[in-house]
Design a protein around this motif. Structure first.
Motif, PDB file in Angstrom:
ATOM      1  N   VAL A  73       0.836  -1.202   0.000  1.00  0.00           N
ATOM      2  CA  VAL A  73       0.000   0.000   0.000  1.00  0.00           C
ATOM      3  C   VAL A  73       0.868   1.248   0.000  1.00  0.00           C
ATOM      4  O   VAL A  73       0.591   2.223  -0.718  1.00  0.00           O
ATOM      5  CB  VAL A  73      -0.962  -0.009   1.201  1.00  0.00           C
ATOM      6  N   SER A  74       1.936   1.235   0.782  1.00  0.00           N
ATOM      7  CA  SER A  74       2.856   2.373   0.839  1.00  0.00           C
ATOM      8  C   SER A  74       3.498   2.625  -0.522  1.00  0.00           C
ATOM      9  O   SER A  74       3.605   3.775  -0.978  1.00  0.00           O
ATOM     10  CB  SER A  74       3.937   2.103   1.895  1.00  0.00           C
ATOM     11  N   LYS A  77       1.093   4.275  -2.929  1.00  0.00           N
ATOM     12  CA  LYS A  77       0.968   5.716  -2.673  1.00  0.00           C
ATOM     13  C   LYS A  77       2.062   6.505  -3.375  1.00  0.00           C
ATOM     14  O   LYS A  77       1.848   7.618  -3.859  1.00  0.00           O
ATOM     15  CB  LYS A  77       1.053   5.994  -1.162  1.00  0.00           C
ATOM     16  N   TYR A 101      -7.085  -0.219   5.414  1.00  0.00           N
ATOM     17  CA  TYR A 101      -7.668  -1.135   4.434  1.00  0.00           C
ATOM     18  C   TYR A 101      -7.709  -2.565   4.973  1.00  0.00           C
ATOM     19  O   TYR A 101      -6.893  -2.953   5.814  1.00  0.00           O
ATOM     20  CB  TYR A 101      -6.871  -1.086   3.135  1.00  0.00           C
ATOM     21  N   GLY A 107      -6.160  -1.443  -0.764  1.00  0.00           N
ATOM     22  CA  GLY A 107      -5.304  -0.272  -0.607  1.00  0.00           C
ATOM     23  C   GLY A 107      -4.612   0.140  -1.888  1.00  0.00           C
ATOM     24  O   GLY A 107      -4.547   1.333  -2.223  1.00  0.00           O
ATOM     25  N   LYS A 110      -7.219   1.743  -4.215  1.00  0.00           N
ATOM     26  CA  LYS A 110      -7.638   3.061  -3.740  1.00  0.00           C
ATOM     27  C   LYS A 110      -6.533   4.090  -3.896  1.00  0.00           C
ATOM     28  O   LYS A 110      -6.758   5.214  -4.368  1.00  0.00           O
ATOM     29  CB  LYS A 110      -8.060   2.956  -2.274  1.00  0.00           C
ATOM     30  N   GLU A 111      -5.307   3.742  -3.523  1.00  0.00           N
ATOM     31  CA  GLU A 111      -4.211   4.709  -3.512  1.00  0.00           C
ATOM     32  C   GLU A 111      -3.689   5.020  -4.912  1.00  0.00           C
ATOM     33  O   GLU A 111      -3.230   6.135  -5.168  1.00  0.00           O
ATOM     34  CB  GLU A 111      -3.067   4.196  -2.638  1.00  0.00           C
ATOM     35  N   SER A 112      -3.752   4.036  -5.826  1.00  0.00           N
ATOM     36  CA  SER A 112      -3.188   4.245  -7.166  1.00  0.00           C
ATOM     37  C   SER A 112      -4.234   4.561  -8.226  1.00  0.00           C
ATOM     38  O   SER A 112      -3.905   5.106  -9.283  1.00  0.00           O
ATOM     39  CB  SER A 112      -2.409   2.998  -7.609  1.00  0.00           C
TER      40      SER A 112
END
Length: 206
Positions: A73-74, A77, A101, A107, A110-112
């Motif tokens: 997830v990091s 981002k 998440y 995640g 959603k983040e990308s």
């Protein structure tokens, strides 16, 4: 295909070998370019090379995450170019969720903003990815996600890796179920001490 594999550990390394052998170009995305695991993989095939995580993602068609869920997830981002890639999430958040998440899949999406994402290569141990054959029988792989394009590519890559079939588990709503399916393998193999040389195979009555 040009495939970025984020994480050169057991799962990432096993798939890198199988796909390199099948003729794909593998870009290992690494925090440490001097990783001993990566050096061993580079020796295995000239189709495998090491890069920074961002360079591997930028220069690939497909990105596979074989990292802890929170790391995936990091990274999502920090790498907006993932939006236009095909993404395979091979992580499992059954013991620790990447808050806020429930799964890395959720995640990353959603983040990308990536829509072509699929959960696959998470449901068995790396030993079964290194060698998916039990005698003359090849074991099965499973995929979940709402992107038909991503699932079709995951299926082909499953076959390229030596699996007999890649069964469709359903859409995004079945991602958590597929992670629980992975936990079933973990439970049998490790918690119940059946050993890691066990695998799932779908049988059909004719």
């Amino acid at each position: 295909m040009k495939i970025a594999i984020i994480g050169a550990g057991n799962v990432g390394g096993a798939l890198a070998k199988r796909w390199a052998k099948a003729g794909h170009t593998i870009l290992l995305g690494l925090r440490d370019l001097n990783s001993s695991d990566a050096k061993e993989l580079e020796k295995f095939s000239q189709n495998i090379s090491s890069h920074t995580i961002s360079d591997a993602i930028e220069n690939s068609e497909l990105v596979l995450f074989a990292t802890p869920p929170e790391a995936a997830v990091s990274i999502a981002k920090q790498n907006p170019s993932l939006k236009n890639k095909i993404v395979i999430d091979a992580t499992n958040a059954v013991f620790k969720k990447p808050e806020p998440y429930k799964t890395a899949f959720e995640g990353i999406k959603k983040e990308s903003g990536c829509e072509d994402i699929v959960k696959c290569f998470n449901s068995t141990g790396f030993e079964n990815m290194e060698n998916p054959k039990y005698g003359e029988v090849a074991i099965d792989m499973f995929a979940a996600g709402s992107s038909l394009k991503a699932k079709e590519i995951a299926k082909q890559l499953s076959l390229d890796a030596g699996f007999a079939e890649c069964y469709d588990f359903g859409g995004d709503d079945k991602v958590e179920l597929l992670e629980q399916f992975a936990l079933s393998w973990i439970n049998l193999a490790i918690l119940q001490k059946q050993g890691r040389d066990i695998a799932f195979k779908v049988l059909r009555r004719k």
